[in-house]
Design a protein around this motif. Structure first.
Motif: not given
Ligand SMILES: Cc1cc2nc3c(=O)[nH]c(=O)nc-3n(C[C@H](O)[C@H](O)[C@H](O)COP(=O)(O)OP(=O)(O)OC[C@H]3O[C@@H](n4cnc5c(N)ncnc54)[C@H](O)[C@@H]3O)c2cc1C
Length: 397
Positions: A38-45
């Motif tokens: 479900h999408g990349i982790p918010d830390t990576e974002r």
């Protein structure tokens, strides 16, 4: 009126920087998608967004007062196509769905207080957002008039009840723009992610996996919002949805054209290298047909996108042009990714490579932002109405 397709020097320079950023920062990071549902982790974002800010390519569509580039629609066509070459590009540059469409809508409709509270943080990448319209049957889907979620006025508040699904970015969003039925039509409400009445149940297991926060099921159970959280005016929701949808479906076309182009780049490179039957694949007639048809679909898609973007830049509604463009491009980018996969043989089906990954992401685009059938219905009805008025296609030029 003449259509000027000349790309200004500063947009060429921004496009070159965007291409370098996508190649140097986003493409090498794509492995993160292999662990993602479900999408990349918010830390990576956040890491990628920091790099995009440093490269000067962040928030190309956002208003300048909040740090965006406020590009025209025609300039967006150039830059967002480049961003889309990697599935991580639009996330890193903060020009992906649904935030990019919500930025546009908030900029046009929100009050100054709402802009400071939601638009500013959204443009700066400090929070994500969602746009909640679709409901399980018999609710709103291809036909938004079936909207079932209700909003009832109670003193200075509104109370929302209903169920939404396929809400992109729903898990972990800072707020959602929620469409609900009100006595005189439909109204949009800003609902904070922390509101206890908005229950994000789960992210659906869809075939595409790259959107941050996935596609969520959200229940509204006596969800109370202050009347100051009405976006724009009460009962104007369907009109605002049109304001958002025409440009937002065009930016989807821009990004997906970039992604389809990437699959084509891979296929052409593969066909040039791969030896078979005493020559290379690219010299075989049936392979040349696939390559040529991809080139034709890419050029035709870009021409339609640029034309529709130009119409929006003239402050016209662009309803017919964006519907035509959305229908053609959604089908063309799927054909491009499909032919690219065929050319790459077995390696085209490997999910750790761009062709298969993009192929899986691109198919749903024929369904969201209006299924092809809904757009064809609207295109045909407008054509008939125009004919009754004695207008021919292109008479607006
Ligand atoms: C990946 C993904 C992301 C999405 N993100 C969001 C989001 O962020 N927010 C949101 O609100 N919604 C979102 N959606 C929902 C999307 O907008 C709906 O799926 C779409 O509007 C179709 O509605 P439905 O699924 O209810 O299908 P239905 O309304 O049941 O339609 C089914 C099919 O009927 C056909 N059809 C429709 N009209 C006609 C016609 N006139 N003639 C013949 N056939 C017709 C079409 O082929 C259509 O696919 C998303 C969907 C997907 C798949």
């Amino acid at each position: 009126m003449a259509i000027d397709y000349a790309v200004p020097d500063e947009i060429r320079e921004l496009a070159a920087r965007t291409r370098a950023f996508v190649n140097e920062q986003c493409v090498p990071a794509e492995g993160v998608l292999l662990d993602s549902r479900h999408g990349i982790p918010d830390t990576e974002r956040a890491r990628l967004q920091g790099l995009a800010k440093a490269a000067g390519v962040f928030a190309p569509t956002g208003p300048t007062e909040y740090g965006g580039h406020a590009l025209s629609h025609t300039a967006q066509a150039v830059i967002l196509e480049e961003s889309g070459r990697s599935l991580l590009g639009p996330i890193a540059m903060n020009c992906g769905a649904p935030d990019e469409g919500n930025i546009l809508l908030l900029d046009k409709v929100a009050t100054p207080e709402q802009k400071d509270r939601y638009l500013g943080p959204l443009v700066r990448g400090e929070m994500r957002s969602a746009f909640a319209m679709t409901e399980p049957a018999p609710g709103a889907g291809a036909d938004p008039e079936s909207l079932k979620t209700s909003a009832v006025k109670d003193g200075n508040s509104w109370v929302l009840n209903g169920r939404k699904w396929f809400i992109t970015g729903g898990v972990g969003s800072g707020f959602a723009i929620v469409m609900a039925r009100t006595p005189g039509g439909a109204t949009m409400f800003l609902v904070d992610g922390s509101n206890p009445g908005m229950k994000v149940e789960c992210a659906l297991e869809t075939m595409d996996i790259a959107f941050s926060g996935g596609h969520a099921v959200i229940d509204f159970e006596d969800c109370r919002v202050d009347e100051s959280m009405v976006l724009g005016s009460v009962d104007e929701g369907f009109r605002y949805a049109q304001i958002r949808l025409a440009p937002a479906r065009l930016t989807h076309c821009m990004r997906w054209l970039g992604a389809a182009r990437r699959t084509h780049e891979h296929a052409v490179a593969y066909a040039g290298d791969r030896q078979m039957f005493g020559t290379n694949l690219a010299s075989l007639g049936m392979a040349q047909q696939l390559i040529a048809d991809n080139e034709i679909d890419i050029s035709a898609s870009r021409a339609l996108i640029w034309q529709a973007a130009w119409v929006l830049d003239q402050h016209k509604s662009g309803k017919q042009e964006t519907s035509i463009t959305k229908t053609f491009v959604a089908e063309a980018v799927y054909r491009i990714a499909d032919r690219s996969m065929q050319l790459c043989g077995g390696s085209g089906t490997l999910l750790d490579r761009p062709v298969a990954r993009i192929f899986q992401e691109i198919r749903p685009f024929r369904i969201y932002d209006g299924p092809s059938e809904v757009h064809r219905r609207a295109i045909a009805r407008r054509a008939s109405r125009n004919a009754e008025k004695g207008l021919l296609p292109g008479d607006w030029m």
